[in-house]
Design a protein around this motif. Structure first.
Motif, PDB file in Angstrom:
ATOM      1  N   MET A   1     115.940  89.427  36.388  1.00 37.55           N
ATOM      2  CA  MET A   1     114.748  89.464  35.563  1.00 37.55           C
ATOM      3  C   MET A   1     113.509  89.437  36.462  1.00 37.55           C
ATOM      4  N   LYS A   2     112.610  90.276  36.135  1.00 40.16           N
ATOM      5  CA  LYS A   2     111.344  90.332  36.864  1.00 40.16           C
ATOM      6  C   LYS A   2     110.286  89.619  36.027  1.00 40.16           C
ATOM      7  N   GLN A   3     109.349  88.973  36.673  1.00 42.82           N
ATOM      8  CA  GLN A   3     108.253  88.335  35.946  1.00 42.82           C
ATOM      9  C   GLN A   3     106.978  89.137  36.177  1.00 42.82           C
ATOM     10  N   ILE A   4     106.281  89.371  35.078  1.00 43.10           N
ATOM     11  CA  ILE A   4     105.042  90.145  35.124  1.00 43.10           C
ATOM     12  C   ILE A   4     103.939  89.315  34.492  1.00 43.10           C
ATOM     13  N   GLU A   5     102.798  89.257  35.170  1.00 44.85           N
ATOM     14  CA  GLU A   5     101.641  88.576  34.596  1.00 44.85           C
ATOM     15  C   GLU A   5     100.816  89.606  33.842  1.00 44.85           C
ATOM     16  N   VAL A   6     100.527  89.285  32.588  1.00 44.84           N
ATOM     17  CA  VAL A   6      99.749  90.191  31.739  1.00 44.84           C
ATOM     18  C   VAL A   6      98.599  89.415  31.117  1.00 44.84           C
ATOM     19  N   GLN A   7      97.661  90.147  30.560  1.00 48.94           N
ATOM     20  CA  GLN A   7      96.554  89.524  29.844  1.00 48.94           C
ATOM     21  C   GLN A   7      96.549  90.037  28.419  1.00 48.94           C
ATOM     22  N   ILE A   8      96.474  89.098  27.495  1.00 43.90           N
ATOM     23  CA  ILE A   8      96.345  89.424  26.082  1.00 43.90           C
ATOM     24  C   ILE A   8      95.168  88.617  25.563  1.00 43.90           C
ATOM     25  N   LEU A   9      94.205  89.307  25.017  1.00 44.19           N
ATOM     26  CA  LEU A   9      92.983  88.691  24.517  1.00 44.19           C
ATOM     27  C   LEU A   9      92.358  87.795  25.594  1.00 44.19           C
ATOM     28  N   GLN A  10      92.292  88.343  26.802  1.00 46.48           N
ATOM     29  CA  GLN A  10      91.696  87.707  27.970  1.00 46.48           C
ATOM     30  C   GLN A  10      92.349  86.397  28.374  1.00 46.48           C
ATOM     31  N   GLN A  11      93.618  86.228  28.020  1.00 45.96           N
ATOM     32  CA  GLN A  11      94.377  85.055  28.458  1.00 45.96           C
ATOM     33  C   GLN A  11      95.617  85.553  29.187  1.00 45.96           C
ATOM     34  N   SER A  12      95.929  84.936  30.320  1.00 44.88           N
ATOM     35  CA  SER A  12      97.070  85.359  31.132  1.00 44.88           C
ATOM     36  C   SER A  12      98.369  84.760  30.613  1.00 44.88           C
ATOM     37  N   TYR A  13      99.422  85.574  30.678  1.00 46.40           N
ATOM     38  CA  TYR A  13     100.769  85.155  30.308  1.00 46.40           C
ATOM     39  C   TYR A  13     101.726  85.672  31.372  1.00 46.40           C
ATOM     40  N   LEU A  14     102.670  84.859  31.763  1.00 49.37           N
ATOM     41  CA  LEU A  14     103.713  85.263  32.689  1.00 49.37           C
ATOM     42  C   LEU A  14     104.956  85.536  31.846  1.00 49.37           C
ATOM     43  N   LEU A  15     105.391  86.801  31.808  1.00 47.55           N
ATOM     44  CA  LEU A  15     106.493  87.213  30.952  1.00 47.55           C
ATOM     45  C   LEU A  15     107.669  87.687  31.800  1.00 47.55           C
ATOM     46  N   SER A  16     108.872  87.361  31.359  1.00 44.62           N
ATOM     47  CA  SER A  16     110.081  87.862  32.002  1.00 44.62           C
ATOM     48  C   SER A  16     110.414  89.218  31.421  1.00 44.62           C
ATOM     49  N   CYS A  17     110.925  90.085  32.286  1.00 50.26           N
ATOM     50  CA  CYS A  17     111.221  91.451  31.859  1.00 50.26           C
ATOM     51  C   CYS A  17     112.427  91.954  32.643  1.00 50.26           C
ATOM     52  N   PRO A  18     113.389  92.573  31.956  1.00 49.55           N
ATOM     53  CA  PRO A  18     114.525  93.160  32.687  1.00 49.55           C
ATOM     54  C   PRO A  18     114.037  94.244  33.648  1.00 49.55           C
ATOM     55  N   GLU A  19     114.684  94.346  34.798  1.00 48.22           N
ATOM     56  CA  GLU A  19     114.335  95.372  35.784  1.00 48.22           C
ATOM     57  C   GLU A  19     114.366  96.744  35.119  1.00 48.22           C
ATOM     58  N   GLY A  20     113.384  97.559  35.408  1.00 49.26           N
ATOM     59  CA  GLY A  20     113.331  98.910  34.887  1.00 49.26           C
ATOM     60  C   GLY A  20     112.643  99.042  33.532  1.00 49.26           C
ATOM     61  N   HIS A  21     112.278  97.931  32.911  1.00 50.68           N
ATOM     62  CA  HIS A  21     111.650  97.974  31.595  1.00 50.68           C
ATOM     63  C   HIS A  21     110.181  97.547  31.639  1.00 50.68           C
ATOM     64  N   GLU A  22     109.621  97.494  32.830  1.00 53.07           N
ATOM     65  CA  GLU A  22     108.245  97.031  32.980  1.00 53.07           C
ATOM     66  C   GLU A  22     107.255  97.892  32.209  1.00 53.07           C
ATOM     67  N   SER A  23     107.420  99.200  32.251  1.00 58.21           N
ATOM     68  CA  SER A  23     106.448 100.070  31.573  1.00 58.21           C
ATOM     69  C   SER A  23     106.509  99.873  30.061  1.00 58.21           C
ATOM     70  N   ARG A  24     107.703  99.651  29.513  1.00 59.90           N
ATOM     71  CA  ARG A  24     107.824  99.412  28.075  1.00 59.90           C
ATOM     72  C   ARG A  24     107.156  98.094  27.694  1.00 59.90           C
ATOM     73  N   LEU A  25     107.334  97.075  28.542  1.00 62.55           N
ATOM     74  CA  LEU A  25     106.684  95.790  28.266  1.00 62.55           C
ATOM     75  C   LEU A  25     105.173  95.943  28.324  1.00 62.55           C
ATOM     76  N   LEU A  26     104.673  96.665  29.320  1.00 60.18           N
ATOM     77  CA  LEU A  26     103.230  96.845  29.449  1.00 60.18           C
ATOM     78  C   LEU A  26     102.659  97.640  28.274  1.00 60.18           C
TER      79      LEU A  26
END
Length: 119
Positions: A1-26
């Motif tokens: 599992m890869k972890q990606i930091e994203v921002q939603i409504l100007q708040q950061s979240y660290l989300l786990s994501c299966p390898e290869g699915h990063e673009s779908r999560l984004l």
């Protein structure tokens, strides 16, 4: 599992994501952020939790509308074009979207912890 930091409504979240699915999560994060930003910018709701719930409901309604349209289109197909048992057709985009939305809500719930549970 890869972890990606994203921002939603100007708040950061660290989300786990299966390898290869990063673009779908984004893409999902972008949809949620856009939906939440529209609700916030409308000015009627200020609570981040309420904005998140309304955005989730709006996205769920969009998915339900697509599923209904897909079902209506399937029913309108001529009999000769019906899917056969054992068909290898792919699942509808609406059901995939619903699964993605549910997974995203679970990830957001995990990120928010017990005090900030969305649903």
């Amino acid at each position: 599992m890869k972890q990606i930091e994203v921002q939603i409504l100007q708040q950061s979240y660290l989300l786990s994501c299966p390898e290869g699915h990063e673009s779908r999560l984004l893409e999902a994060v972008e949809r949620v952020d856009t939906a939440m930003t529209r609700i916030r910018d409308a000015g009627k709701v200020r609570s981040r939790e309420r904005i998140a719930v309304l955005a989730a409901l709006n996205l769920a309604f969009d998915i339900a509308d697509r599923e209904a349209a897909d079902l209506a289109a399937e029913r309108a197909q001529p009999a000769g074009h019906a899917h056969t048992i054992g068909s290898t057709s792919q699942p509808s985009d609406a059901s995939t979207d619903d699964q993605q939305l549910q997974a995203l809500v679970r990830r957001l719930d995990d990120a928010l912890g017990e005090d900030g549970r969305l649903l």
